[in-house]
Write an enzyme that holds these catalytic residues in place. Structure first.
Site, PDB file in Angstrom:
ATOM      1  N   ASN A  50     -91.628  -3.526 -48.246  1.00  0.00           N
ATOM      2  CA  ASN A  50     -91.709  -4.538 -47.424  1.00  0.00           C
ATOM      3  C   ASN A  50     -92.986  -5.486 -47.951  1.00  0.00           C
ATOM      4  OD1 ASN A  50     -91.964  -6.400 -45.387  1.00  0.00           O
ATOM      5  ND2 ASN A  50     -92.151  -5.150 -43.684  1.00  0.00           N
ATOM      6  N   TYR A  99     -92.192  -8.277 -34.336  1.00  0.00           N
ATOM      7  CA  TYR A  99     -92.267  -7.128 -35.242  1.00  0.00           C
ATOM      8  C   TYR A  99     -92.077  -5.870 -34.337  1.00  0.00           C
ATOM      9  CZ  TYR A  99     -93.073 -10.740 -38.722  1.00  0.00           C
ATOM     10  OH  TYR A  99     -92.931 -11.963 -39.624  1.00  0.00           O
ATOM     11  N   HIS A 134     -87.392  -5.046 -44.181  1.00  0.00           N
ATOM     12  CA  HIS A 134     -88.239  -6.076 -43.485  1.00  0.00           C
ATOM     13  C   HIS A 134     -87.782  -5.444 -41.865  1.00  0.00           C
ATOM     14  CE1 HIS A 134     -89.013  -8.986 -46.499  1.00  0.00           C
ATOM     15  NE2 HIS A 134     -87.804  -8.801 -46.792  1.00  0.00           N
TER      16      HIS A 134
HETATM   17  C1  DQA Z   1     -91.432  -9.378 -42.758  1.00  0.00           C
HETATM   18  C2  DQA Z   1     -90.506 -10.793 -42.494  1.00  0.00           C
HETATM   19  C3  DQA Z   1     -91.385 -11.696 -43.497  1.00  0.00           C
HETATM   20  O1  DQA Z   1     -90.781 -13.014 -43.626  1.00  0.00           O
HETATM   21  C4  DQA Z   1     -92.991 -12.036 -43.002  1.00  0.00           C
HETATM   22  O2  DQA Z   1     -93.884 -12.816 -43.871  1.00  0.00           O
HETATM   23  C5  DQA Z   1     -93.722 -10.739 -42.664  1.00  0.00           C
HETATM   24  C6  DQA Z   1     -92.752  -9.437 -42.290  1.00  0.00           C
HETATM   25  C7  DQA Z   1     -90.833  -8.327 -41.832  1.00  0.00           C
HETATM   26  O3  DQA Z   1     -91.100  -7.143 -42.025  1.00  0.00           O
HETATM   27  O4  DQA Z   1     -89.839  -8.797 -41.094  1.00  0.00           O
HETATM   28  O5  DQA Z   1     -94.924 -10.650 -42.829  1.00  0.00           O
HETATM   29  O6  DQA Z   1     -91.606  -8.977 -44.064  1.00  0.00           O
END
Ligand code: DQA
Length: 146
Positions: A75, A24, A101
């Site tokens: 998101n 992330y 995302h």
């Molecule tokens: C997310 C992707 C999702 O699968 C995950 O559960 C997240 C973050 C992203 O920003 O890449 O919590 O939404």
């Protein structure tokens, strides 16, 4: 004064920067807020930027955006893969929804490959870290009514 773009973030995104940074990134959610504000300002818009770990809180904010917002960037994090209730709330909107995302869920585990939010989103931006939010805000500004 035009209505703001609601930028909503779901569970665990308060930990952005320290949570699985290899996936992330190292930007914090506050860093991302600054990027979103700047991108919206370039289009003469403001953002309402909020995060919650609670499904019902996110639903309350979606309902608020129904009357107070010009568009929603969301998101949904893990709730995107699980929450029919969040989908139902988004279905009440007549303003555009843009899904975003940080990571590219399509390149990850199978269970991340689809989201309920995608059923109502005009489009999705994913895989660009904090820039996914910026691009999603830009898309939302383009879709929002004057
Ligand atoms: C997310 C992707 C999702 O699968 C995950 O559960 C997240 C973050 C992203 O920003 O890449 O919590 O939404």
């Amino acid at each position: 004064m035009s209505k703001p773009i609601y930028v909503l973030s779901g569970p665990n995104l308060n930990l952005l920067g320290v949570r699985e940074p290899e996936i992330y990134g190292r930007q914090t959610l506050d860093d991302v807020r600054v990027l979103c504000e700047a991108r919206a300002a370039a289009f003469g818009r403001q953002v309402v930027f909020r995060q919650s770990n609670h499904e019902g809180q996110l639903i309350d904010w979606v309902q608020e955006a129904r009357t107070e917002g010009a568009a929603v960037v969301i998101n949904p994090a893990g709730y995107g893969h699980t929450s029919v209730a969040l989908l139902d709330a988004l279905k009440t909107l007549s303003i555009p929804v843009v899904e975003c995302h940080l990571s590219n869920p399509a390149a990850r585990e199978d269970f991340r490959r689809s989201t309920y939010v995608s059923l109502v989103a005009a489009g999705m931006v994913s895989g660009f870290g904090g820039a996914s939010y910026e691009l999603a805000v830009e898309a939302a500004c383009g879709l929002a009514a004057a």
